[in-house]
Design a protein around this motif. Structure first.
Motif, PDB file in Angstrom:
ATOM      1  N   VAL A  54       0.841  -1.195   0.000  1.00 10.32           N
ATOM      2  CA  VAL A  54       0.000   0.000   0.000  1.00 10.32           C
ATOM      3  C   VAL A  54       0.878   1.246   0.000  1.00 10.32           C
ATOM      4  CG1 VAL A  54      -1.662   1.375   1.321  1.00 10.32           C
ATOM      5  CG2 VAL A  54      -1.981  -1.087   1.097  1.00 10.32           C
ATOM      6  N   ARG A  80      -0.626   2.111  -9.335  1.00 10.28           N
ATOM      7  CA  ARG A  80      -1.531   0.965  -9.419  1.00 10.28           C
ATOM      8  C   ARG A  80      -1.052  -0.018 -10.485  1.00 10.28           C
ATOM      9  NH1 ARG A  80      -4.115  -1.494  -7.327  1.00 10.28           N
ATOM     10  NH2 ARG A  80      -6.219  -1.567  -8.202  1.00 10.28           N
ATOM     11  N   ARG A  85      -1.481  -0.929  -4.089  1.00  9.45           N
ATOM     12  CA  ARG A  85      -2.734  -0.283  -3.752  1.00  9.45           C
ATOM     13  C   ARG A  85      -2.434   1.127  -3.249  1.00  9.45           C
ATOM     14  NH1 ARG A  85      -5.235  -5.559  -0.561  1.00  9.45           N
ATOM     15  NH2 ARG A  85      -5.358  -6.874  -2.426  1.00  9.45           N
ATOM     16  N   LEU A  87      -3.858   4.525  -1.064  1.00  8.82           N
ATOM     17  CA  LEU A  87      -4.782   5.239  -0.188  1.00  8.82           C
ATOM     18  C   LEU A  87      -4.324   6.686  -0.194  1.00  8.82           C
ATOM     19  CD1 LEU A  87      -7.132   5.243   1.825  1.00  8.82           C
ATOM     20  CD2 LEU A  87      -5.473   4.753   3.646  1.00  8.82           C
ATOM     21  N   ALA A 106      -7.474   4.698  -6.840  1.00 11.69           N
ATOM     22  CA  ALA A 106      -7.209   4.784  -5.404  1.00 11.69           C
ATOM     23  C   ALA A 106      -8.346   4.128  -4.634  1.00 11.69           C
ATOM     24  CB  ALA A 106      -7.053   6.238  -4.971  1.00 11.69           C
ATOM     25  N   ALA A 107      -8.006   3.471  -3.532  1.00 10.47           N
ATOM     26  CA  ALA A 107      -9.019   2.798  -2.724  1.00 10.47           C
ATOM     27  C   ALA A 107      -9.904   3.793  -2.003  1.00 10.47           C
ATOM     28  CB  ALA A 107      -8.344   1.882  -1.706  1.00 10.47           C
ATOM     29  N   ALA A 122      -8.975   2.900   7.543  1.00 10.04           N
ATOM     30  CA  ALA A 122      -8.952   2.972   6.077  1.00 10.04           C
ATOM     31  C   ALA A 122      -7.804   2.151   5.516  1.00 10.04           C
ATOM     32  CB  ALA A 122      -8.838   4.426   5.630  1.00 10.04           C
ATOM     33  N   LEU A 123      -6.670   2.172   6.216  1.00 16.42           N
ATOM     34  CA  LEU A 123      -5.512   1.400   5.779  1.00 16.42           C
ATOM     35  C   LEU A 123      -5.813  -0.102   5.842  1.00 16.42           C
ATOM     36  CD1 LEU A 123      -2.575   1.276   4.896  1.00 16.42           C
ATOM     37  CD2 LEU A 123      -1.911   1.488   7.305  1.00 16.42           C
ATOM     38  N   ASP A 125      -8.737  -1.513   5.595  1.00 16.49           N
ATOM     39  CA  ASP A 125      -9.652  -1.823   4.495  1.00 16.49           C
ATOM     40  C   ASP A 125      -8.902  -1.908   3.166  1.00 16.49           C
ATOM     41  OD1 ASP A 125     -11.890  -1.976   6.103  1.00 16.49           O
ATOM     42  OD2 ASP A 125     -12.453   0.125   5.816  1.00 16.49           O
ATOM     43  N   THR A 126      -7.957  -0.983   2.967  1.00 18.29           N
ATOM     44  CA  THR A 126      -7.171  -0.990   1.725  1.00 18.29           C
ATOM     45  C   THR A 126      -6.320  -2.255   1.641  1.00 18.29           C
ATOM     46  OG1 THR A 126      -7.074   1.432   1.756  1.00 18.29           O
ATOM     47  CG2 THR A 126      -5.494   0.294   0.339  1.00 18.29           C
ATOM     48  N   VAL A 132     -13.230   1.483   0.889  1.00 17.52           N
ATOM     49  CA  VAL A 132     -12.905   2.538   1.850  1.00 17.52           C
ATOM     50  C   VAL A 132     -13.944   3.648   1.773  1.00 17.52           C
ATOM     51  CG1 VAL A 132     -11.193   4.287   2.482  1.00 17.52           C
ATOM     52  CG2 VAL A 132     -10.436   2.014   1.753  1.00 17.52           C
TER      53      VAL A 132
END
Length: 223
Positions: A54, A80, A85, A87, A106-107, A122-123, A125-126, A132
């Motif tokens: 990430v 990407r 990934r 964020l 972006a997520a 959020a991290l 989830d990513t 997110v």
């Protein structure tokens, strides 16, 4: 501990980046700060990966050594494509730019002013590929980006139709100069300048000098 590591932090403010890294390490992540000399160098430094790492990417990355603006949203696609990934981190960032980051893959986006727990959630989830941003909100932000891009294209076309002299006159109007003063600058009649001003208004599709000047400032800001 997350299996997706390291977590890269791309932010042009060293203090912010190091603070984020310290907090993430305390939370059990292998956080690493990446310098931001220029957009191509950021992409090259990350390189391709087969592990879904990430990248915490600031959307406002300042300027490189040549004075060129580094647009974080434009880095989302290449990052990407390299297998990571993204964020996004936003700081007084307009919704259309957040939408651009989302449209590029972006997520999600987290304000820098958000509590650290919000960033961690959020991290997570990513890292695990979970949404997110709620789908409806995601679509709204992407549409804001697309509408902004259409507006920018229309403005670019309108201003591209102006002659060099018309652009100069519009810049002088925006600086507060009036037709007689502009005529004196170019050593032409006021009638000639007024004719050129009418040409500017026609090409920009406005009815007054005030509208033309407002559109001029809008064109400069819509980038």
């Amino acid at each position: 501990m997350s299996p997706f590591r390291p977590i890269w932090i791309v932010d042009d403010h060293p203090l912010v980046a190091s603070s984020l890294a310290t907090g993430l390490r305390a939370a059990g992540h292998d956080a690493r700060v990446l310098a931001v000399p220029s957009a191509p160098e950021v992409v090259a430094a990350l390189g391709p990966t087969t592990v879904p790492e990430v990248v915490l990417l600031d959307l406002e990355l300042g300027y490189d050594g040549t004075g060129r603006r580094i647009d974080g949203a434009e880095l989302v696609g290449p990052i990407r494509a390299a297998g990571r990934r993204v964020l996004a981190l936003s700081d007084d960032t307009g919704p259309e730019r957040i939408g651009a980051a989302l449209a590029a893959g972006a997520a999600g986006a987290v304000p820098k002013s958000a509590p650290f727990g919000t960033l961690l959630a959020a991290l997570r989830d990513t890292l695990h590929g979970r949404p997110v941003v709620p789908p409806v909100r995601r679509r709204e932000l992407i549409e804001r980006h697309l509408a902004h891009r259409r507006d920018r294209h229309r403005l670019d076309e309108a201003f591209a139709a102006l002659t060099t002299r018309e652009r100069e006159i519009l810049e002088l109007l925006a600086a507060g100069r009036r037709a007689p003063a502009i005529a004196d600058s170019y050593v032409v009649s006021v009638a000639t300048v007024r004719t050129q001003i009418r040409g500017v208004l026609t090409k920009l599709g406005v009815n007054s000098q005030i509208e033309a000047v407002a559109l001029y400032h809008r064109h400069r800001s819509v980038r």
